[in-house]
Design a protein around this motif. Sequence first.
Motif, PDB file in Angstrom:
ATOM      1  N   THR A   1      26.772 -30.567  -5.853  1.00 12.32           N
ATOM      2  CA  THR A   1      25.923 -31.258  -5.124  1.00 12.32           C
ATOM      3  C   THR A   1      24.886 -30.543  -4.652  1.00 12.32           C
ATOM      4  OG1 THR A   1      28.115 -31.925  -4.227  1.00 12.32           O
ATOM      5  CG2 THR A   1      26.487 -33.179  -3.548  1.00 12.32           C
TER       6      THR A   1
ATOM      7  N   ARG B   1      15.686 -32.758  -4.420  1.00 18.01           N
ATOM      8  CA  ARG B   1      15.174 -33.875  -3.735  1.00 18.01           C
ATOM      9  C   ARG B   1      14.197 -33.403  -2.760  1.00 18.01           C
ATOM     10  NH1 ARG B   1      19.202 -36.418   0.441  1.00 18.01           N
ATOM     11  NH2 ARG B   1      18.550 -34.207   1.334  1.00 18.01           N
TER      12      ARG B   1
ATOM     13  N   ASN C   1      25.850 -28.651   7.025  1.00 16.14           N
ATOM     14  CA  ASN C   1      27.228 -29.284   6.703  1.00 16.14           C
ATOM     15  C   ASN C   1      27.722 -28.947   5.467  1.00 16.14           C
ATOM     16  OD1 ASN C   1      26.964 -30.258   9.381  1.00 16.14           O
ATOM     17  ND2 ASN C   1      26.107 -32.147   8.696  1.00 16.14           N
ATOM     18  N   LEU C   2      26.791 -29.104   4.482  1.00 15.38           N
ATOM     19  CA  LEU C   2      27.111 -29.142   3.244  1.00 15.38           C
ATOM     20  C   LEU C   2      27.521 -27.718   2.545  1.00 15.38           C
ATOM     21  CD1 LEU C   2      27.264 -31.645   1.230  1.00 15.38           C
ATOM     22  CD2 LEU C   2      25.116 -30.884   0.173  1.00 15.38           C
TER      23      LEU C   2
ATOM     24  N   ASP D   1      21.942 -31.341   7.056  1.00 12.78           N
ATOM     25  CA  ASP D   1      22.691 -31.529   5.837  1.00 12.78           C
ATOM     26  C   ASP D   1      22.889 -30.100   5.063  1.00 12.78           C
ATOM     27  OD1 ASP D   1      22.706 -34.238   6.076  1.00 12.78           O
ATOM     28  OD2 ASP D   1      21.499 -34.786   4.580  1.00 12.78           O
TER      29      ASP D   1
ATOM     30  N   TYR E   1      20.450 -31.948  -3.738  1.00  9.05           N
ATOM     31  CA  TYR E   1      19.873 -32.341  -2.573  1.00  9.05           C
ATOM     32  C   TYR E   1      18.821 -31.253  -2.341  1.00  9.05           C
ATOM     33  CZ  TYR E   1      23.766 -35.318  -0.997  1.00  9.05           C
ATOM     34  OH  TYR E   1      24.821 -36.378  -1.202  1.00  9.05           O
TER      35      TYR E   1
END
Lengths: 161, 376
Positions: B135, B142, B197-198, B194, B139
């Motif tokens: 994932t 992006r 957290n990721l 993010d 991100y």
Amino acid sequence: MNSVVRYFTDIYKGVTSLWTGMKVTGKYFISPGEIVTEQYPENRATLKMEDRFKGEVIMPHDENNQHKCTGCGICEVNCPNGSIEIITKKVPNEQGKMVRAIDKHIYHLSMCTFCELCIKTCPFDAITWGQDFEHAVFDRTRLTRVLNRPGSSLKKKEVKS
Amino acid sequence: MNEEAVKKVILKEDEDYIINMGPQHPSTHGVLRLEVCLNGETVKHMTPHIGYIHRGMEKMAEFNTYKQLIHLTDRMDYLSAHINNEAVCLAVENALEVEVPERVQYIRAILDELSRVASHHLWWSAFGMDLGALTTFFYGMRDREKVLAIFEESFGSRLLHSFNTPGGLMHDVHPNFRKHTREFVKYFRKKLPDYKNLLTDNIIFHNRTKGIGVMDKEMAINYGITGPSGRGSGFSCDVRKVAPYGVYDKVVFREILYPEGDSFARYKVRVDEMQESLNILEQLVDDMPEEGGYTAKMKPVIKLPEGEYFQRVEAARGEFGVFIVSKGEKYPYRIKFRSPSFSNLFVLGPLAKGGIIADLVAICGSLDLVIPDIDR
Ligand code: SF4
Ligand code: SF4
């Protein structure tokens, strides 16, 4: 005793950290906000590149099939990769004198590293960037282009008033 | 040589199990071959083999003028192309003693920091992916896209923008440059949680990186490790701090140092550096002068006076140095590039020794190697 506590705290920590991570992906799954993926090539008709996009070197021609290149060869000298070849010819001008003019401005797209030196150094602004980027071909020789169109001629200098 | 010394030199034994990681292994991010000598799953010994994309850039540069050789430096560390360009430009400018407009120095510094953020984006994405967190790749990409859009708008290319030239810039930045940079800083500040957290708080990631590939400060200095990898071992080596160039002495920022020296410390340095780059960007974008042109007056043919010149800058991966020997001609007599990844690669063997092969991937990712930067 200690190890038992640690065992369970580890499980707890692991589950919470995974949950935090899953929350991020879950959030984007439900509400992606802005969709960033582009549907290329379906969006070809609407796809617009930036004005400064370096797709390839082109030589703009006006409606009379005239360009600004005099065949001086400065771009050829400045290119670090030898991507440009200038072939000149002699043509008579209005007074009947033989002067140098461009015969073929050969541009090897396959050897170009898009450094912009040719465009920067051209004293007549004869060449510029084109926005086309779909350069995939089956045969390498098709990447060699003659930039001045057949039958084109040098644009007369506008007389400044 | 006596028998003891011979034994030391010959590291392989007949019964060793040797596998080649690469040249087309996804975790080496390029054409790098790691010859791994295994005992079960434990790495006994690792030798890197380089040179698969050697292009002879230092030799090529000897036949290019100072303006022409800029585009070669793009193709070394392609993720911090702008910073490499700047090193050559600064070396030439210092040699000629030309005064570059202040505006150019600001724009260069902004682009440096944007490149650094974009480079760390890519590293973050790929590092997560190496360790199985697919994932992160989406991100990171992006957010990197936003930086590349700023680049594309101003220089027309996304990765290899030969935008610097001795004396200034190729042309002026786009009128929207300042606005879009501000927008990006605002946007990315919102996305940083993010990242935390990721990956940063993820327990699996901790177990894969904490205590893995520990490099102490002495080792970092001995191997010449610079950049975030060196700072993860507590080695204060930020060129922006120790030898400021451009406008870096005017901005306030923190040098990120983590003393642990493991893969996680190197990770933390880079993530914190992204935040620090945003702070620098905010200051620079506000202070950037509107007037002042984009280039100093330069002669069409640049000839450096006879002598030797050296300039170093802080690239995204560490210290990038350019050493030019000039004989007073328009071509350099000799040019030497000191690229950060080359030094950083050779610590991989000692760090991976004794660990398992999955840790080798984690250490390799945490050193953030760019292969064309190694081979040149
Ligand atoms: S393109 Fe420009 S530099 Fe090149 S030959 Fe024509 S006029 Fe001269
Ligand atoms: S952009 Fe650079 S490499 Fe390409 S033709 Fe012009 S000078 Fe040569």
